[in-house]
Design a protein around this motif. Structure first.
Motif, PDB file in Angstrom:
ATOM      1  N   GLY A 188      33.760   3.038  -1.122  1.00 11.52           N
ATOM      2  CA  GLY A 188      34.189   3.856  -2.376  1.00 11.52           C
ATOM      3  C   GLY A 188      33.601   3.749  -3.235  1.00 11.52           C
ATOM      4  O   GLY A 188      33.067   2.429  -3.551  1.00 11.52           O
ATOM      5  N   PHE A 189      33.775   4.220  -4.619  1.00 13.56           N
ATOM      6  CA  PHE A 189      33.730   3.720  -6.020  1.00 13.56           C
ATOM      7  C   PHE A 189      32.158   4.043  -6.348  1.00 13.56           C
ATOM      8  O   PHE A 189      32.214   3.975  -7.534  1.00 13.56           O
ATOM      9  CB  PHE A 189      34.120   2.410  -6.000  1.00 13.56           C
ATOM     10  CG  PHE A 189      34.295   1.838  -7.510  1.00 13.56           C
ATOM     11  CD1 PHE A 189      34.888   2.802  -8.425  1.00 13.56           C
ATOM     12  CD2 PHE A 189      34.067   0.331  -7.602  1.00 13.56           C
ATOM     13  CE1 PHE A 189      35.115   1.951  -9.620  1.00 13.56           C
ATOM     14  CE2 PHE A 189      34.096   0.124  -9.030  1.00 13.56           C
ATOM     15  CZ  PHE A 189      34.752   0.725 -10.045  1.00 13.56           C
ATOM     16  N   TYR A 190      31.392   4.539  -5.564  1.00  9.94           N
ATOM     17  CA  TYR A 190      30.074   4.329  -6.381  1.00  9.94           C
ATOM     18  C   TYR A 190      28.998   5.343  -5.579  1.00  9.94           C
ATOM     19  O   TYR A 190      29.252   5.530  -4.195  1.00  9.94           O
ATOM     20  CB  TYR A 190      29.134   3.143  -6.529  1.00  9.94           C
ATOM     21  CG  TYR A 190      28.522   2.599  -5.185  1.00  9.94           C
ATOM     22  CD1 TYR A 190      29.609   1.818  -4.506  1.00  9.94           C
ATOM     23  CD2 TYR A 190      27.471   2.565  -4.866  1.00  9.94           C
ATOM     24  CE1 TYR A 190      29.155   1.096  -3.174  1.00  9.94           C
ATOM     25  CE2 TYR A 190      26.837   2.092  -3.628  1.00  9.94           C
ATOM     26  CZ  TYR A 190      27.760   1.436  -2.908  1.00  9.94           C
ATOM     27  OH  TYR A 190      27.196   0.839  -1.763  1.00  9.94           O
ATOM     28  N   GLY A 202      33.936   5.768 -11.748  1.00  9.88           N
ATOM     29  CA  GLY A 202      35.031   5.629 -12.821  1.00  9.88           C
ATOM     30  C   GLY A 202      36.140   4.896 -12.084  1.00  9.88           C
ATOM     31  O   GLY A 202      36.309   4.705 -10.847  1.00  9.88           O
ATOM     32  N   ARG A 203      36.804   3.963 -12.881  1.00  9.56           N
ATOM     33  CA  ARG A 203      38.089   3.449 -12.444  1.00  9.56           C
ATOM     34  C   ARG A 203      39.081   4.200 -11.507  1.00  9.56           C
ATOM     35  O   ARG A 203      39.195   5.230 -11.614  1.00  9.56           O
ATOM     36  CB  ARG A 203      38.829   2.619 -13.529  1.00  9.56           C
ATOM     37  CG  ARG A 203      38.118   1.223 -14.434  1.00  9.56           C
ATOM     38  CD  ARG A 203      37.592   0.164 -13.257  1.00  9.56           C
ATOM     39  NE  ARG A 203      38.621  -0.158 -12.264  1.00  9.56           N
ATOM     40  CZ  ARG A 203      39.131  -1.452 -12.549  1.00  9.56           C
ATOM     41  NH1 ARG A 203      39.383  -1.858 -13.704  1.00  9.56           N
ATOM     42  NH2 ARG A 203      40.093  -1.899 -11.561  1.00  9.56           N
ATOM     43  N   GLY A 204      39.355   3.560 -10.475  1.00  8.53           N
ATOM     44  CA  GLY A 204      40.175   4.013  -9.289  1.00  8.53           C
ATOM     45  C   GLY A 204      39.303   5.057  -8.585  1.00  8.53           C
ATOM     46  O   GLY A 204      39.941   6.097  -8.058  1.00  8.53           O
ATOM     47  N   GLY A 205      38.003   5.108  -8.615  1.00  9.01           N
ATOM     48  CA  GLY A 205      37.422   6.451  -8.409  1.00  9.01           C
ATOM     49  C   GLY A 205      37.013   6.219  -6.960  1.00  9.01           C
ATOM     50  O   GLY A 205      36.340   7.436  -6.268  1.00  9.01           O
TER      51      GLY A 205
HETATM   52  N1  ASP Z   1      38.040  -0.545  -6.757  1.00  2.00           N
HETATM   53  C1  ASP Z   1      37.720   0.355  -7.636  1.00  2.00           C
HETATM   54  C2  ASP Z   1      38.906   0.238  -8.969  1.00  2.00           C
HETATM   55  O1  ASP Z   1      39.559  -0.597  -8.913  1.00  2.00           O
HETATM   56  C3  ASP Z   1      37.735   1.743  -7.282  1.00  2.00           C
HETATM   57  C4  ASP Z   1      39.262   2.155  -6.473  1.00  2.00           C
HETATM   58  O2  ASP Z   1      40.067   1.215  -6.118  1.00  2.00           O
HETATM   59  O3  ASP Z   1      39.408   3.286  -6.277  1.00  2.00           O
HETATM   60  O4  ASP Z   1      38.677   0.936  -9.946  1.00  2.00           O
END
Ligand code: ASP
Ligand code: MG
Length: 460
Positions: A188-190, A202-205
């Motif tokens: 995920g994430f990219y 984006g962070r948490g993406g």
């Molecule tokens: N690892 C990335 C982050 O900490 C994406 C995610 O955890 O969803 O932002």
């Protein structure tokens, strides 16, 4: 039948025992699924630190990759008997880490990293956890394959750091790439810019990646596995007996996430709302029953007896204040200020104005830049520009808030009874949210007081 998209976060792969639960979940689906995985717990933050340190320390490249190589080695050895398989997983991880090491070296040599390079480096956390999980599944006899966003064609708009998925360009390619009988494991994430560069979402993406993929393939649901009991009436670390929320609309989930609930990334609902794909939330530490989610986010609107479904807070906001007699009546001030903030890349979360003051709510991390940018503009009627950091935003969310009287009154009374002063408040900007700003130190008491009022004294 399209596959279900299943998202595992870093907190699902925290300790050795978690792996067994993740494997069990994948087996319980009884059909091949598409898995989206985040980096291991803490790894993205670790990579951000490494990237910063690499600018002036040559040793960082090697230290970073050594640490990441050893991070889950023991877990692999514990779960997998077949030495050849362990070695092949480790060698695949090493290939990625060798690449990462070269980039970090390059940063040390030049003392600099472009936004494109930063995104590329930070995505390694997800690449590695995908290789790891794929190997674990293979060991269990599950026919799994890694599908990197660059291979399946998850194309973005190319904005480094916080890209959006381009569904016109991505949908058919992703759908075709993920068809068939295999389980796919996707980092995920990219996604990938039209020019083929890594762009972070984006962070948490990773939640948003998973939602985007669910939309591309027309998944029956996006299933997100967490380490908590789904959406709750408040943070269980703050209130003793939070109520579980079984049904939420996309909007309720988005507002809760926006105002600080950690359970979902605020952008997760975006790709799913039009497509009517439900988000189902499960707890990896609970019963691993894939038929019975704890919370379901969908278009189905429910109004509870108490109206408020959940109360949340965020410490991430601050206020940029423009003071001066007549700022509220003079045309053009907001236009100048918001354009300047936009040019500085600062997102505005809310604006509350009056005759003598304009209050712009932005992320706390942007306050000092915003102050500098706005102080530099010629604004005749503005006597003073100020920033306030020491605040928290508390929000009550639920369908029906704007259509029913008394909700705000109950909130204010509950706060007043606990001696909590409201600095600013807003109801009606969203029909399902009533939010207010208070002193940072009051945030926990405020959440407790509102929760008591809506869920404990008058249970729903
Ligand atoms: N690892 C990335 C982050 O900490 C994406 C995610 O955890 O969803 O932002
Ligand atoms: Mg996450």
């Amino acid at each position: 039948m399209p596959k279900t998209v299943v998202k595992f976060g870093g907190s699902n792969l925290k300790c050795k025992e978690d792996i067994g639960r993740v494997v069990q979940v994948v087996k319980n689906y009884q059909q091949p699924v598409v898995i989206v995985v985040s980096a291991f717990y803490g790894v993205t933050n670790f990579l951000i630190e490494s990237l910063e340190k690499a600018r002036h320390d040559e040793q960082v490249a090697k230290k970073t990759t050594n640490y990441l190589f050893n991070l889950k080695k023991e877990t692999l050895e514990l779960h997998i008997q077949d030495n050849d398989l362990i070695n092949s997983i480790l060698s695949e991880i090493k290939t990625h880490l060798d690449e990462l090491e070269k980039y970090l070296h390059g940063i040390a040599l030049t003392g600099d990293a472009s936004p494109a390079l930063e995104d590329h480096v930070l995505a390694f956390g997800e690449r590695i956890s995908a290789v790891f999980l794929n190997g674990i599944l293979e060991n269990e006899g599950i026919d799994a394959k890694i599908a990197f966003p660059e291979t399946i064609g998850l194309i973005t708009d190319g904005e480094f750091g916080s890209a959006s998925v381009d569904f016109v360009k991505s949908t058919n390619r992703v759908r075709e790439a993920l068809a068939g009988e295999l389980v796919y494991v996707i980092p995920g994430f990219y996604g990938i810019s039209p020019e083929g560069k890594t762009t972070l979402l984006g962070r948490g993406g990773s939640d948003y990646s998973a939602a985007a993929i669910a939309r591309c393939i027309g998944a029956p649901s996006l299933d997100i596995w967490k380490d908590v009991n789904g959406f709750l009436s408040a943070d269980p670390k703050i209130v003793e007996n939070p109520v579980q929320i079984q049904k939420l609309t996309y909007n309720e989930a988005a507002e809760l996430a926006y105002f600080g609930a950690k359970i979902l990334h605020p952008r997760t609902v975006e790709p799913l709302t039009d497509a009517h794909i439900p988000i189902r939330i499960f707890n990896i530490y609970g019963v691993l029953d894939v038929q019975n989610p704890l919370s379901v986010v969908s278009a189905e609107k429910t109004v509870t007896k108490g109206i408020v479904k959940s109360v949340t807070y965020s410490e991430d906001f601050g206020i940029l204040k423009l003071k001066g007699s007549g700022v509220g009546a003079k045309p053009g001030i907001l236009a100048k200020v918001t354009s300047a903030l936009h040019l500085a890349g600062i997102n505005i979360s809310s604006v509350l104005t009056s005759q003598i003051s304009i209050n712009i709510i932005i992320a706390k991390k942007d306050l000092s830049t915003a102050y500098a940018v706005v102080s530099a503009i010629e604004l005749h009627v503005v006597g003073k520009v100020q920033i306030t950091e020491n605040i928290a935003v508390v929000a009550a969310v639920g369908n029906g808030i704007s259509e029913n009287y008394g909700v705000a009154a109950r909130i204010f009374t509950a706060l007043a009874k606990n001696g909590i002063n409201v600095l600013m408040s807003c109801s009606g900007a969203s029909p399902i949210v009533s939010y207010f700003l208070i002193e940072l130190n009051d945030r926990i008491q405020a959440v407790k007081a509102i929760h008591r009022e809506f869920f404990e004294t008058n249970p729903v």
